[in-house]
Design a protein around this motif. Structure first.
Motif, PDB file in Angstrom:
ATOM      1  N   VAL A   1      16.732   9.796   9.665  1.00 52.45           N
ATOM      2  CA  VAL A   1      18.193   9.842   9.447  1.00 52.45           C
ATOM      3  C   VAL A   1      18.976   9.944  10.757  1.00 52.45           C
ATOM      4  N   ARG A   2      18.302  10.326  11.845  1.00 51.26           N
ATOM      5  CA  ARG A   2      18.986  10.358  13.154  1.00 51.26           C
ATOM      6  C   ARG A   2      19.156   8.956  13.745  1.00 51.26           C
ATOM      7  N   LEU A   3      18.414   7.988  13.245  1.00 53.06           N
ATOM      8  CA  LEU A   3      18.486   6.634  13.803  1.00 53.06           C
ATOM      9  C   LEU A   3      19.788   5.965  13.385  1.00 53.06           C
ATOM     10  N   ASP A   4      20.276   5.064  14.221  1.00 48.43           N
ATOM     11  CA  ASP A   4      21.570   4.420  13.984  1.00 48.43           C
ATOM     12  C   ASP A   4      21.637   3.732  12.625  1.00 48.43           C
ATOM     13  N   ASP A   5      20.571   2.990  12.302  1.00 49.10           N
ATOM     14  CA  ASP A   5      20.617   2.156  11.103  1.00 49.10           C
ATOM     15  C   ASP A   5      19.754   2.750   9.990  1.00 49.10           C
ATOM     16  N   SER A   6      19.864   4.067   9.800  1.00 48.54           N
ATOM     17  CA  SER A   6      18.937   4.742   8.872  1.00 48.54           C
ATOM     18  C   SER A   6      19.180   4.349   7.411  1.00 48.54           C
ATOM     19  N   TYR A   7      20.365   3.837   7.096  1.00 46.80           N
ATOM     20  CA  TYR A   7      20.670   3.480   5.707  1.00 46.80           C
ATOM     21  C   TYR A   7      19.626   2.505   5.144  1.00 46.80           C
ATOM     22  N   LYS A   8      19.289   1.478   5.934  1.00 45.56           N
ATOM     23  CA  LYS A   8      18.330   0.459   5.484  1.00 45.56           C
ATOM     24  C   LYS A   8      16.975   1.081   5.151  1.00 45.56           C
ATOM     25  N   THR A   9      16.552   1.995   6.012  1.00 49.44           N
ATOM     26  CA  THR A   9      15.239   2.630   5.815  1.00 49.44           C
ATOM     27  C   THR A   9      15.261   3.532   4.588  1.00 49.44           C
ATOM     28  N   MET A  10      16.320   4.313   4.430  1.00 49.03           N
ATOM     29  CA  MET A  10      16.416   5.194   3.268  1.00 49.03           C
ATOM     30  C   MET A  10      16.454   4.371   1.971  1.00 49.03           C
ATOM     31  N   LYS A  11      17.121   3.227   2.013  1.00 48.53           N
ATOM     32  CA  LYS A  11      17.169   2.351   0.844  1.00 48.53           C
ATOM     33  C   LYS A  11      15.758   1.840   0.511  1.00 48.53           C
ATOM     34  N   ALA A  12      14.997   1.469   1.536  1.00 47.97           N
ATOM     35  CA  ALA A  12      13.621   1.000   1.312  1.00 47.97           C
ATOM     36  C   ALA A  12      12.764   2.122   0.716  1.00 47.97           C
ATOM     37  N   LEU A  13      12.982   3.361   1.187  1.00 45.05           N
ATOM     38  CA  LEU A  13      12.222   4.510   0.657  1.00 45.05           C
ATOM     39  C   LEU A  13      12.578   4.773  -0.808  1.00 45.05           C
ATOM     40  N   ILE A  14      13.821   4.473  -1.169  1.00 48.65           N
ATOM     41  CA  ILE A  14      14.230   4.617  -2.575  1.00 48.65           C
ATOM     42  C   ILE A  14      13.636   3.473  -3.406  1.00 48.65           C
ATOM     43  N   ASP A  15      13.803   2.243  -2.917  1.00 49.58           N
ATOM     44  CA  ASP A  15      13.312   1.056  -3.657  1.00 49.58           C
ATOM     45  C   ASP A  15      11.810   1.112  -3.894  1.00 49.58           C
ATOM     46  N   ASN A  16      11.061   1.649  -2.922  1.00 46.88           N
ATOM     47  CA  ASN A  16       9.601   1.688  -3.050  1.00 46.88           C
ATOM     48  C   ASN A  16       9.104   2.993  -3.671  1.00 46.88           C
ATOM     49  N   ARG A  17      10.020   3.758  -4.240  1.00 46.01           N
ATOM     50  CA  ARG A  17       9.719   4.973  -5.002  1.00 46.01           C
ATOM     51  C   ARG A  17       9.047   6.063  -4.156  1.00 46.01           C
ATOM     52  N   ILE A  18       9.270   6.004  -2.853  1.00 45.80           N
ATOM     53  CA  ILE A  18       8.681   7.030  -1.995  1.00 45.80           C
ATOM     54  C   ILE A  18       9.547   8.292  -2.043  1.00 45.80           C
ATOM     55  N   LEU A  19      10.873   8.107  -1.976  1.00 49.57           N
ATOM     56  CA  LEU A  19      11.768   9.284  -2.076  1.00 49.57           C
ATOM     57  C   LEU A  19      11.651   9.959  -3.421  1.00 49.57           C
ATOM     58  N   ALA A  20      11.446   9.168  -4.465  1.00 53.73           N
ATOM     59  CA  ALA A  20      11.297   9.760  -5.809  1.00 53.73           C
ATOM     60  C   ALA A  20      10.095  10.714  -5.833  1.00 53.73           C
ATOM     61  N   ASN A  21       9.024  10.330  -5.163  1.00 57.56           N
ATOM     62  CA  ASN A  21       7.837  11.189  -5.117  1.00 57.56           C
ATOM     63  C   ASN A  21       8.043  12.415  -4.223  1.00 57.56           C
ATOM     64  N   ILE A  22       8.830  12.235  -3.170  1.00 62.94           N
ATOM     65  CA  ILE A  22       9.148  13.381  -2.312  1.00 62.94           C
ATOM     66  C   ILE A  22       9.991  14.386  -3.103  1.00 62.94           C
TER      67      ILE A  22
ATOM     68  N   ALA B   1       0.840  -1.210   0.000  1.00 63.31           N
ATOM     69  CA  ALA B   1       0.000   0.000   0.000  1.00 63.31           C
ATOM     70  C   ALA B   1       0.871   1.253   0.000  1.00 63.31           C
ATOM     71  N   THR B   2       1.970   1.251   0.757  1.00 61.46           N
ATOM     72  CA  THR B   2       2.837   2.446   0.797  1.00 61.46           C
ATOM     73  C   THR B   2       3.453   2.699  -0.578  1.00 61.46           C
ATOM     74  N   GLU B   3       3.794   1.629  -1.252  1.00 57.78           N
ATOM     75  CA  GLU B   3       4.401   1.767  -2.590  1.00 57.78           C
ATOM     76  C   GLU B   3       3.362   2.295  -3.586  1.00 57.78           C
ATOM     77  N   ARG B   4       2.168   1.738  -3.530  1.00 52.70           N
ATOM     78  CA  ARG B   4       1.100   2.110  -4.456  1.00 52.70           C
ATOM     79  C   ARG B   4       0.624   3.550  -4.233  1.00 52.70           C
ATOM     80  N   LEU B   5       0.594   3.956  -2.960  1.00 50.22           N
ATOM     81  CA  LEU B   5       0.049   5.279  -2.621  1.00 50.22           C
ATOM     82  C   LEU B   5       1.124   6.364  -2.569  1.00 50.22           C
ATOM     83  N   ALA B   6       2.376   5.988  -2.835  1.00 47.13           N
ATOM     84  CA  ALA B   6       3.503   6.941  -2.734  1.00 47.13           C
ATOM     85  C   ALA B   6       3.255   8.282  -3.443  1.00 47.13           C
ATOM     86  N   PRO B   7       2.621   8.292  -4.650  1.00 46.10           N
ATOM     87  CA  PRO B   7       2.409   9.590  -5.316  1.00 46.10           C
ATOM     88  C   PRO B   7       1.588  10.591  -4.487  1.00 46.10           C
TER      89      PRO B   7
END
Length: 207
Positions: A186-207, A162-168
């Motif tokens: 980005v303040r979290l210790d392991d933020s790389y994984k989350t940012m990668k997921a946001l890129i893979d699911n096209r959420i950052l692209a929409n941001i 749903a997050t991927e589909r509704l990203a726009p």
């Protein structure tokens, strides 16, 4: 010290998670029926705390006492069940009646949990309450990832798709609100994984 808060009041949100996990309670969110701002003013006077108006339009006030925050807000809808049905994820959609809460002897029988948040919490799963709620406030798409990252939980499959589909839809959200969620991530210790997921699911692209 809860006299003066209306009987129809409920602990909601992160405080309920902390109670279930046996963590120390820091900040407490309380949903009340009626005039939350007046209730908060009266309560602040009774416990000799400071009253802070956070949002007049949405009826949200904060009481500060001994560096502890108590946020009081108007219940959404006409009952605690309708309030919880409008929240973002199941682990945030639980409540405990304030009148029956004893920190030292909390009983699960008092837990109001219409969306199975307790099981999701103990199974370390982030699950949306409903897709409709993500559509109503698309910032919640980011909050799904933020809570998964902060708690180190996994996102349930339907919620993820749903997050991927509704990203726009995220383009309709105020920039400041998006920036705040991203800063949190980005303040979290392991933020790389989350940012990668946001890129893979096209959420950052929409941001």
């Amino acid at each position: 010290e809860k006299e003066g808060i209306a009987t129809d009041s409920f602990i909601v949100g992160g405080a309920v998670r902390d109670i279930l996990l046996g963590k120390e309670l820091k900040d407490i969110d309380i949903a009340v029926k009626g005039d939350a701002i007046n209730i908060a003013k009266r309560f602040a006077q009774e416990i000799d705390g400071s009253f802070v108006l956070l949002d007049k339009e949405f009826g949200i006030a904060r009481i500060v006492k001994n560096s502890q925050f108590i946020d009081i807000s108007i219940m959404r809808g006409d009952s605690i069940h309708s309030d919880l049905s409008e929240r973002d994820i199941t682990i945030n959609a639980m409540a405990i009646p304030l009148a029956s809460f004893q920190p030292s002897a909390f009983s699960l029988q008092h837990l109001i949990d219409p969306h199975n948040g307790k099981d999701n919490l103990f199974n370390r799963i982030i699950r949306m309450v409903s897709e409709e709620n993500l559509i109503k406030d698309p910032l919640r798409i980011l909050r799904v990832y933020r809570f998964a990252a902060a708690l180190n939980f996994s996102i349930e499959e339907d919620t993820l798709s749903a997050t991927e589909r509704l990203a726009p839809l995220i383009t309709s959200v105020a920039v400041e609100r998006i920036a705040e969620e991203l800063r949190y991530i980005v303040r979290l210790d392991d933020s790389y994984k989350t940012m990668k997921a946001l890129i893979d699911n096209r959420i950052l692209a929409n941001i």
